[in-house]
Design a protein around this motif. Sequence first.
Motif, short mmCIF file in Angstrom:
data_model
loop_
_atom_site.label_atom_id
_atom_site.label_comp_id
_atom_site.label_asym_id
_atom_site.label_seq_id
_atom_site.Cartn_x
_atom_site.Cartn_y
_atom_site.Cartn_z
N GLN A 95 12.77 -2.55 -16.02
CA GLN A 95 13.34 -1.21 -16.09
C GLN A 95 12.56 -0.23 -15.21
O GLN A 95 13.16 0.60 -14.50
CB GLN A 95 13.34 -0.71 -17.55
CG GLN A 95 14.24 -1.51 -18.47
CD GLN A 95 15.68 -1.51 -18.00
OE1 GLN A 95 16.23 -0.46 -17.65
NE2 GLN A 95 16.30 -2.69 -17.96
N ILE A 96 11.25 -0.32 -15.23
CA ILE A 96 10.44 0.58 -14.41
C ILE A 96 10.68 0.32 -12.93
O ILE A 96 10.78 1.25 -12.12
CB ILE A 96 8.94 0.41 -14.76
CG1 ILE A 96 8.68 0.96 -16.16
CG2 ILE A 96 8.05 1.11 -13.74
CD1 ILE A 96 7.27 0.73 -16.66
N PHE A 97 10.81 -0.96 -12.57
CA PHE A 97 11.07 -1.30 -11.18
C PHE A 97 12.39 -0.71 -10.71
O PHE A 97 12.49 -0.12 -9.61
CB PHE A 97 11.09 -2.82 -10.99
CG PHE A 97 11.52 -3.26 -9.63
CD1 PHE A 97 10.66 -3.15 -8.55
CD2 PHE A 97 12.81 -3.73 -9.42
CE1 PHE A 97 11.07 -3.53 -7.28
CE2 PHE A 97 13.23 -4.11 -8.16
CZ PHE A 97 12.35 -4.02 -7.08
N HIS A 98 13.44 -0.83 -11.51
CA HIS A 98 14.74 -0.29 -11.13
C HIS A 98 14.72 1.23 -11.03
O HIS A 98 15.38 1.82 -10.17
CB HIS A 98 15.82 -0.74 -12.12
CG HIS A 98 16.27 -2.16 -11.93
ND1 HIS A 98 16.83 -2.61 -10.75
CD2 HIS A 98 16.21 -3.24 -12.74
CE1 HIS A 98 17.12 -3.89 -10.85
NE2 HIS A 98 16.75 -4.31 -12.06
N ILE A 99 13.95 1.87 -11.91
CA ILE A 99 13.84 3.33 -11.83
C ILE A 99 13.13 3.75 -10.53
O ILE A 99 13.57 4.67 -9.85
CB ILE A 99 13.06 3.87 -13.06
CG1 ILE A 99 13.90 3.69 -14.33
CG2 ILE A 99 12.69 5.34 -12.86
CD1 ILE A 99 13.15 4.02 -15.60
N LEU A 100 12.07 3.04 -10.20
CA LEU A 100 11.32 3.36 -8.98
C LEU A 100 12.15 3.14 -7.72
O LEU A 100 11.99 3.84 -6.72
CB LEU A 100 10.04 2.53 -8.90
CG LEU A 100 8.95 2.85 -9.93
CD1 LEU A 100 7.80 1.86 -9.80
CD2 LEU A 100 8.43 4.28 -9.73
N LEU A 155 0.84 -1.20 0.00
CA LEU A 155 0.00 0.00 0.00
C LEU A 155 0.87 1.23 0.00
O LEU A 155 0.94 2.00 0.95
CB LEU A 155 -0.95 -0.03 1.21
CG LEU A 155 -1.95 -1.18 1.23
CD1 LEU A 155 -2.87 -1.06 2.44
CD2 LEU A 155 -2.75 -1.23 -0.06
N ASN A 156 1.59 1.43 -1.11
CA ASN A 156 2.44 2.60 -1.27
C ASN A 156 2.43 3.01 -2.73
O ASN A 156 1.86 2.34 -3.59
CB ASN A 156 3.88 2.29 -0.80
CG ASN A 156 4.45 1.06 -1.49
OD1 ASN A 156 4.57 1.04 -2.71
ND2 ASN A 156 4.80 0.04 -0.70
N ILE A 157 3.08 4.14 -3.02
CA ILE A 157 3.02 4.71 -4.37
C ILE A 157 3.68 3.80 -5.39
O ILE A 157 3.21 3.66 -6.52
CB ILE A 157 3.66 6.12 -4.38
CG1 ILE A 157 3.45 6.79 -5.75
CG2 ILE A 157 5.13 6.04 -4.02
CD1 ILE A 157 2.01 7.03 -6.08
N ASN A 158 4.79 3.14 -5.00
CA ASN A 158 5.47 2.26 -5.94
C ASN A 158 4.60 1.08 -6.35
O ASN A 158 4.56 0.68 -7.52
CB ASN A 158 6.77 1.73 -5.32
CG ASN A 158 7.87 2.77 -5.35
OD1 ASN A 158 7.64 3.90 -5.78
ND2 ASN A 158 9.06 2.41 -4.91
N SER A 159 3.87 0.52 -5.38
CA SER A 159 3.01 -0.61 -5.69
C SER A 159 1.88 -0.18 -6.62
O SER A 159 1.49 -0.92 -7.53
CB SER A 159 2.43 -1.22 -4.41
OG SER A 159 1.57 -0.30 -3.76
#
Length: 400
Positions: free
Chosen positions: A72-77, A14-18
């Motif tokens: 790639q998106i995960f590593h950026i976040l 329950l956070n912005i990354n998720s």
Amino acid sequence: MPDIILGSIINNYLNINSAIITLVTIGLITIITIVAYSLERIIGKSSPSYQKFFKHLIEGLVLTFSMIMLQQIFHILNTGSINHGWLYANAQLTILLYCMYLIRNKITLLINILMPFAYYTSINLDRLENKNLPFFAVSYIFLVIIVIYIYQQTEKLQRSEWKYLIMQLFFGLSWWILLWVDHSFPMLEIINMLIVFLIYMAIIRFCAKKLEDTMINYDDLKVKVNYDELTGIRNRASLDKTAQELFETYSNEEIPLTVTMFDIDHFKEFNDTYGHSTGDEVLKHVAQTIEREMFLGDAKGELFRFGGEEFIIVFRGKKPAQCIPIIANLREALTNTPLVLNGEKLEITISFGVSKLDKTDLNFDDLFNRVDRYLYESKNLGRNRLTVEGLTYNFNKLTK
């Protein structure tokens, strides 16, 4: 223990990354679905093998692109760290499993089987020295069995919510044991990860179902707009759209374009004598017989219902003289397959007008009006006739 699991889920998901990862996953699922359905329309089961292979290759590339994009998106976040890596892993597992259900080709199957060795290649050798290697081997074999079973039984699984859920559970459990061997996180986390994975799959399946319904409704609407409800062939609206394209394409080319218009002789008598339901059966019989014969005879004509008992056939790349034997064969096929209703055989004849697109035609209407005039010449001279560029033929004499 439930409080610990619940707390872990809240802290990690329950956070912005998720939220971002979830939205990205839904977006990628949408792209995959649109690509899969678009390719299905273009390349069907009857297409040549090379086209099917090309379709499967594109679907495999789209799946691979989705895996890379998520990474790639995960590593950026996470600015290059592996914090919350299970979030990213669950997203990838969701796409992998969803593609097994949606696409179901051998390239997708192969990607699913090889992914445990491809997602983190530098750790493949380390596994050989890991004391938990037997767990990895057993889980991998189990995963392969599950993936092959899903590949072979997709339709049955989708009809049963319980089987669908059990396969998701087994698929997720196999993967999370494999990941546990590589990363040594607490075993309790496997329960946590499985719960979230099932939630992910529920969200994705809901969104995919809505997208699928939308595409099916669009196809249904497209059919209703462009196809005649009674006869099942293309209608006047479809002809109007095609006419503009035909004129723009062939008016400046040396390639010929021939248009024929035909209608059913004495059609009003069928309605007056037997009723409108019989008239409807006559229309369907004529349309379906002509369409079937064009398909079986490889005539490459496009059939439209213009309105009432009038029909249009467009022959691309053919001169009027080349269309005469084709039209004679269509008329003969209709004669040889009479319509029988309530034990009574109905004799159906048709009359034709034929002309080609001329360089002096300013638009498609010029051609259409000429074809319409030739049709009425056939009818005025006794019906069951064919008028080609002003010259009328009697079918009975033409086929002898």
